[in-house]
Design a protein around this motif. Structure first.
Motif, PDB file in Angstrom:
ATOM      1  N   ALA A   1       0.818  -1.215   0.000  1.00 39.49           N
ATOM      2  CA  ALA A   1       0.000   0.000   0.000  1.00 39.49           C
ATOM      3  C   ALA A   1       0.850   1.262   0.000  1.00 39.49           C
ATOM      4  O   ALA A   1       0.538   2.230  -0.696  1.00 39.49           O
ATOM      5  CB  ALA A   1      -0.928  -0.017   1.215  1.00 39.49           C
ATOM      6  N   VAL A   2       1.930   1.262   0.765  1.00 38.06           N
ATOM      7  CA  VAL A   2       2.756   2.468   0.837  1.00 38.06           C
ATOM      8  C   VAL A   2       3.411   2.770  -0.514  1.00 38.06           C
ATOM      9  O   VAL A   2       3.575   3.932  -0.895  1.00 38.06           O
ATOM     10  CB  VAL A   2       3.808   2.326   1.964  1.00 38.06           C
ATOM     11  CG1 VAL A   2       4.830   1.243   1.642  1.00 38.06           C
ATOM     12  CG2 VAL A   2       4.485   3.664   2.230  1.00 38.06           C
TER      13      VAL A   2
ATOM     14  N   GLY B   1     -19.380  -5.009   2.946  1.00 38.49           N
ATOM     15  CA  GLY B   1     -18.873  -3.652   3.105  1.00 38.49           C
ATOM     16  C   GLY B   1     -17.481  -3.561   3.697  1.00 38.49           C
ATOM     17  O   GLY B   1     -16.965  -2.461   3.918  1.00 38.49           O
ATOM     18  N   GLY B   2     -16.870  -4.687   3.961  1.00 39.18           N
ATOM     19  CA  GLY B   2     -15.550  -4.670   4.586  1.00 39.18           C
ATOM     20  C   GLY B   2     -14.469  -4.039   3.731  1.00 39.18           C
ATOM     21  O   GLY B   2     -13.490  -3.502   4.251  1.00 39.18           O
ATOM     22  N   CYS B   3     -14.638  -4.070   2.422  1.00 40.23           N
ATOM     23  CA  CYS B   3     -13.582  -3.595   1.524  1.00 40.23           C
ATOM     24  C   CYS B   3     -13.819  -2.179   1.038  1.00 40.23           C
ATOM     25  O   CYS B   3     -13.223  -1.769   0.042  1.00 40.23           O
ATOM     26  CB  CYS B   3     -13.445  -4.542   0.335  1.00 40.23           C
ATOM     27  SG  CYS B   3     -14.894  -4.545  -0.742  1.00 40.23           S
ATOM     28  N   ARG B   4     -14.669  -1.439   1.729  1.00 35.44           N
ATOM     29  CA  ARG B   4     -15.000  -0.088   1.237  1.00 35.44           C
ATOM     30  C   ARG B   4     -13.755   0.797   1.206  1.00 35.44           C
ATOM     31  O   ARG B   4     -12.884   0.706   2.065  1.00 35.44           O
ATOM     32  CB  ARG B   4     -16.098   0.536   2.068  1.00 35.44           C
ATOM     33  CG  ARG B   4     -15.778   0.758   3.520  1.00 35.44           C
ATOM     34  CD  ARG B   4     -17.025   1.270   4.240  1.00 35.44           C
ATOM     35  NE  ARG B   4     -16.780   1.488   5.654  1.00 35.44           N
ATOM     36  CZ  ARG B   4     -16.911   0.546   6.582  1.00 35.44           C
ATOM     37  NH1 ARG B   4     -17.247  -0.676   6.236  1.00 35.44           N
ATOM     38  NH2 ARG B   4     -16.692   0.825   7.852  1.00 35.44           N
ATOM     39  N   VAL B   5     -13.745   1.669   0.208  1.00 39.33           N
ATOM     40  CA  VAL B   5     -12.623   2.576   0.007  1.00 39.33           C
ATOM     41  C   VAL B   5     -13.186   3.971  -0.244  1.00 39.33           C
ATOM     42  O   VAL B   5     -14.234   4.116  -0.870  1.00 39.33           O
ATOM     43  CB  VAL B   5     -11.737   2.098  -1.168  1.00 39.33           C
ATOM     44  CG1 VAL B   5     -12.552   1.959  -2.445  1.00 39.33           C
ATOM     45  CG2 VAL B   5     -10.576   3.041  -1.405  1.00 39.33           C
ATOM     46  N   THR B   6     -12.515   4.980   0.286  1.00 42.55           N
ATOM     47  CA  THR B   6     -12.956   6.359   0.105  1.00 42.55           C
ATOM     48  C   THR B   6     -12.182   6.996  -1.049  1.00 42.55           C
ATOM     49  O   THR B   6     -10.951   6.972  -1.063  1.00 42.55           O
ATOM     50  CB  THR B   6     -12.719   7.182   1.385  1.00 42.55           C
ATOM     51  OG1 THR B   6     -13.403   6.567   2.469  1.00 42.55           O
ATOM     52  CG2 THR B   6     -13.224   8.606   1.219  1.00 42.55           C
ATOM     53  N   LEU B   7     -12.937   7.550  -2.001  1.00 41.74           N
ATOM     54  CA  LEU B   7     -12.348   8.276  -3.127  1.00 41.74           C
ATOM     55  C   LEU B   7     -12.735   9.742  -2.995  1.00 41.74           C
ATOM     56  O   LEU B   7     -13.875  10.056  -2.646  1.00 41.74           O
ATOM     57  CB  LEU B   7     -12.863   7.717  -4.456  1.00 41.74           C
ATOM     58  CG  LEU B   7     -12.689   6.213  -4.672  1.00 41.74           C
ATOM     59  CD1 LEU B   7     -13.350   5.788  -5.974  1.00 41.74           C
ATOM     60  CD2 LEU B   7     -11.207   5.842  -4.684  1.00 41.74           C
TER      61      LEU B   7
ATOM     62  N   ASP C   1      -4.874   7.720   3.567  1.00 38.29           N
ATOM     63  CA  ASP C   1      -4.837   7.646   5.035  1.00 38.29           C
ATOM     64  C   ASP C   1      -5.952   6.742   5.561  1.00 38.29           C
ATOM     65  O   ASP C   1      -5.727   5.891   6.425  1.00 38.29           O
ATOM     66  CB  ASP C   1      -4.964   9.049   5.639  1.00 38.29           C
ATOM     67  CG  ASP C   1      -3.739   9.897   5.369  1.00 38.29           C
ATOM     68  OD1 ASP C   1      -2.658   9.315   5.138  1.00 38.29           O
ATOM     69  OD2 ASP C   1      -3.854  11.140   5.373  1.00 38.29           O
ATOM     70  N   VAL C   2      -7.163   6.922   5.027  1.00 39.68           N
ATOM     71  CA  VAL C   2      -8.285   6.073   5.437  1.00 39.68           C
ATOM     72  C   VAL C   2      -8.024   4.624   5.056  1.00 39.68           C
ATOM     73  O   VAL C   2      -8.229   3.695   5.852  1.00 39.68           O
ATOM     74  CB  VAL C   2      -9.599   6.564   4.797  1.00 39.68           C
ATOM     75  CG1 VAL C   2     -10.738   5.572   5.058  1.00 39.68           C
ATOM     76  CG2 VAL C   2      -9.971   7.936   5.333  1.00 39.68           C
ATOM     77  N   PHE C   3      -7.571   4.423   3.828  1.00 40.05           N
ATOM     78  CA  PHE C   3      -7.334   3.053   3.346  1.00 40.05           C
ATOM     79  C   PHE C   3      -6.294   2.324   4.204  1.00 40.05           C
ATOM     80  O   PHE C   3      -6.503   1.180   4.630  1.00 40.05           O
ATOM     81  CB  PHE C   3      -6.861   3.095   1.887  1.00 40.05           C
ATOM     82  CG  PHE C   3      -6.508   1.738   1.335  1.00 40.05           C
ATOM     83  CD1 PHE C   3      -7.499   0.807   1.063  1.00 40.05           C
ATOM     84  CD2 PHE C   3      -5.179   1.387   1.099  1.00 40.05           C
ATOM     85  CE1 PHE C   3      -7.175  -0.446   0.573  1.00 40.05           C
ATOM     86  CE2 PHE C   3      -4.850   0.137   0.615  1.00 40.05           C
ATOM     87  CZ  PHE C   3      -5.843  -0.780   0.340  1.00 40.05           C
ATOM     88  N   MET C   4      -5.189   2.990   4.496  1.00 41.70           N
ATOM     89  CA  MET C   4      -4.105   2.323   5.235  1.00 41.70           C
ATOM     90  C   MET C   4      -4.491   2.123   6.704  1.00 41.70           C
ATOM     91  O   MET C   4      -4.070   1.148   7.329  1.00 41.70           O
ATOM     92  CB  MET C   4      -2.811   3.104   5.072  1.00 41.70           C
ATOM     93  CG  MET C   4      -2.336   3.062   3.604  1.00 41.70           C
ATOM     94  SD  MET C   4      -0.895   4.069   3.213  1.00 41.70           S
ATOM     95  CE  MET C   4       0.401   3.084   3.939  1.00 41.70           C
ATOM     96  N   ASN C   5      -5.308   3.013   7.258  1.00 45.57           N
ATOM     97  CA  ASN C   5      -5.808   2.781   8.619  1.00 45.57           C
ATOM     98  C   ASN C   5      -6.706   1.561   8.674  1.00 45.57           C
ATOM     99  O   ASN C   5      -6.657   0.776   9.628  1.00 45.57           O
ATOM    100  CB  ASN C   5      -6.568   4.015   9.111  1.00 45.57           C
ATOM    101  CG  ASN C   5      -5.638   5.121   9.557  1.00 45.57           C
ATOM    102  OD1 ASN C   5      -4.496   4.870   9.916  1.00 45.57           O
ATOM    103  ND2 ASN C   5      -6.127   6.346   9.535  1.00 45.57           N
TER     104      ASN C   5
END
Length: 285
Positions: A190-191, A223-229, A255-259
């Motif tokens: 991810a990084v 919904g576990g794999c939700r991602v914010t765009l 930031d949201v994804f990696m958290n």
């Protein structure tokens, strides 16, 4: 010899805890396209593991797996002839492969396996293809001999044991100073995808990243794999399993994804410790 569905028909060790599997499954082998994935379970009570499809051939498909948690340890400990409890797929939207012009592809670590079918398909569409592959050491720089079809291939290792010393993002930063790209793909930790997306945004070209989200059902229900765009107009939620797994990395809220990736880290650590205590020495893996 005809194997039952979901049988491991070939297993090959690339590096410690890093394996290739060919698995019998007629549906996946017939339907899979670059960018798609499967969810596998090693046993009826096992965790559902999302894994990118690397390749297909008649009746079989290919995975590359690194043992990092309890379930991937269990999978890597399977042998030729073992049958997986189930395989669901192909899942997710295929990569949007067409003739773009100049295309940059980055693969980091196990992500190298995931970009191989995408890079091959992009080349078949007539794109001019530059590929950067990177890993921590030469031993983990897998499948590099299978990228001979590229117009330009750069290799990087963190320790300098092969190619450029540094990361794929380091090499990307230098490359974009002298070359213009129409689109890019980046698959890996991810990084790595986060900082590759920052470089693409700075130089104003789209970059498709394949998100390795926490996932349960793979059909958009949990919904576990939700991602914010997010962009200048606001933000929205999408789901990696049905809307992805690929998204333009310039718009991912990293930031949201990696958290979210770390929210079960303690439970994962305890599960792995318990598993290793049960199975004993795995230094051979």
């Amino acid at each position: 010899m005809e194997f039952p569905e979901n049988t491991i028909v070939r297993k090959r060790r690339f590096a410690p805890k890093l394996y290739e599997f060919w698995i019998r499954n007629s549906l996946v082998s017939r339907k899979a396209k670059p960018g798609q994935f499967v969810i596998v379970r090693t046993s009826e009570r096992g965790e559902r593991i999302p894994l990118t499809i690397v390749d297909t051939r008649p009746g079989e498909f290919r995975l590359v797996v690194k043992a990092v948690g309890k379930s991937t340890y269990e999978l890597c400990m399977k042998n030729e002839g073992d049958v997986l409890a189930d395989v669901v797929g192909p899942l997710g939207k295929p990569s949007e492969v067409r003739n773009y012009g100049n295309v940059l592809v980055l693969g980091g670590g196990v992500g190298i396996a995931a970009v191989l079918p995408i890079a091959r398909a992009l080349k078949e569409e007539g794109n001019k293809l530059t590929v950067i592959l990177g890993a921590r050491t030469i031993d983990e720089l897998i499948l590099r001999d299978e990228f001979g079809f590229c117009d330009e291939l750069l290799l990087t290792t963190d320790d300098g044991s092969l190619g450029i010393k540094g990361t794929v993002v380091d090499a990307m930063r230098e490359l974009v100073k002298e070359k213009k790209f129409d689109v890019a793909w980046a698959v890996g930790p991810a990084v790595m995808m986060k900082f590759a997306s920052y470089v693409a945004k700075e130089h104003n070209f789209p970059i498709w990243v394949s998100l390795n989200s926490i996932m349960v059902d793979g059909t958009g229900m949990c919904g576990g794999c939700r991602v914010t765009l997010k962009d200048e107009k606001g933000s929205k939620i999408e789901y990696t399993c049905v809307d992805g797994p690929e998204f333009d990395g310039r718009f991912v809220d990293w930031d949201v994804f990696m958290n979210r990736l770390t929210q079960y880290r303690e439970q994962e650590r305890l599960a792995l410790e318990k598993f290793l205590a049960e199975v004993g020495d795995v230094s051979w893996l």
